[in-house]
Design a protein around this motif. Structure first.
Motif, PDB file in Angstrom:
ATOM      1  N   LYS A  24     -18.325  -6.417-103.688  1.00 22.10           N
ATOM      2  CA  LYS A  24     -18.566  -7.357-102.594  1.00 22.10           C
ATOM      3  C   LYS A  24     -19.982  -7.904-102.753  1.00 22.10           C
ATOM      4  O   LYS A  24     -20.950  -7.145-102.806  1.00 22.10           O
ATOM      5  CB  LYS A  24     -18.402  -6.669-101.246  1.00 22.10           C
ATOM      6  CG  LYS A  24     -18.507  -7.647-100.080  1.00 22.10           C
ATOM      7  CD  LYS A  24     -18.337  -6.946 -98.757  1.00 22.10           C
ATOM      8  CE  LYS A  24     -16.864  -6.764 -98.505  1.00 22.10           C
ATOM      9  NZ  LYS A  24     -16.566  -6.349 -97.131  1.00 22.10           N
ATOM     10  N   SER A  27     -21.037 -10.976 -97.364  1.00 18.25           N
ATOM     11  CA  SER A  27     -20.253 -10.486 -96.244  1.00 18.25           C
ATOM     12  C   SER A  27     -20.687 -11.165 -94.954  1.00 18.25           C
ATOM     13  O   SER A  27     -21.885 -11.159 -94.613  1.00 18.25           O
ATOM     14  CB  SER A  27     -20.433  -8.964 -96.101  1.00 18.25           C
ATOM     15  OG  SER A  27     -19.855  -8.505 -94.902  1.00 18.25           O
ATOM     16  N   ASN A  35     -17.563 -14.593 -97.108  1.00 18.24           N
ATOM     17  CA  ASN A  35     -17.245 -13.357 -97.819  1.00 18.24           C
ATOM     18  C   ASN A  35     -16.981 -13.714 -99.281  1.00 18.24           C
ATOM     19  O   ASN A  35     -16.346 -14.735 -99.563  1.00 18.24           O
ATOM     20  CB  ASN A  35     -15.998 -12.697 -97.231  1.00 18.24           C
ATOM     21  CG  ASN A  35     -16.223 -12.194 -95.825  1.00 18.24           C
ATOM     22  OD1 ASN A  35     -17.212 -11.520 -95.552  1.00 18.24           O
ATOM     23  ND2 ASN A  35     -15.318 -12.527 -94.924  1.00 18.24           N
TER      24      ASN A  35
END
Length: 138
Positions: A24, A27, A35
């Motif tokens: 990731k 976010s 995201n």
């Protein structure tokens, strides 16, 4: 019909040749405007196309095919129940090949081998899957 399975961190990798990583990078919950996730995976992950370059140092890479090459209007699928480590030769596929409708511009061969789709050191799927003999593609 789906051409691929959902990719996860336990997706089997051909010959156990790599790992699939999801990282990731952005976010919304952490204040970013979107995201986003980076993927790191082997070229043999999931459903894919092996370019001639994959097996021939003088072959074309995927980037060397014109964009029109990738558009297909009349696909056809052969269902052939392959066994562990089987090489699909022209003689094995001959009876199926004569049934291909004229005008077919994309051929899929479903081997049924996905039933062995498990990760791990004893996986039939990642170590002993079926293959296609070169003369089939000619």
């Amino acid at each position: 019909m789906y051409l691929n399975h959902i990719l996860t961190n336990v997706t089997p990798q051909y010959a156990n040749s790599g790992i699939l990583e999801f990282t990731k990078t952005r976010s919304i919950n952490e204040g970013d405007t979107s995201n986003n996730t980076n993927l790191s995976l082997s070229g043999d992950t999931g459903t894919h196309i092996d370019a001639p370059l994959h097996f021939d140092q003088y072959g074309k890479g995927l980037d060397m095919f014109h964009s029109d090459f990738w558009f297909c209007h009349h696909p056809y699928m052969i269902e052939y129940e392959a066994v562990e480590g089987e090489i699909l030769t022209l003689s094995k596929l001959e009876k199926y090949l004569v049934e291909i409708p004229k005008g077919t511009d994309f051929l899929l061969i479903k081997t049924g081998f996905e039933k062995y789709r498990t990760p791990g050191p004893d996986s039939k799927y990642i170590f002993n899957g079926p293959g296609i003999a070169p003369e089939v593609g000619v």
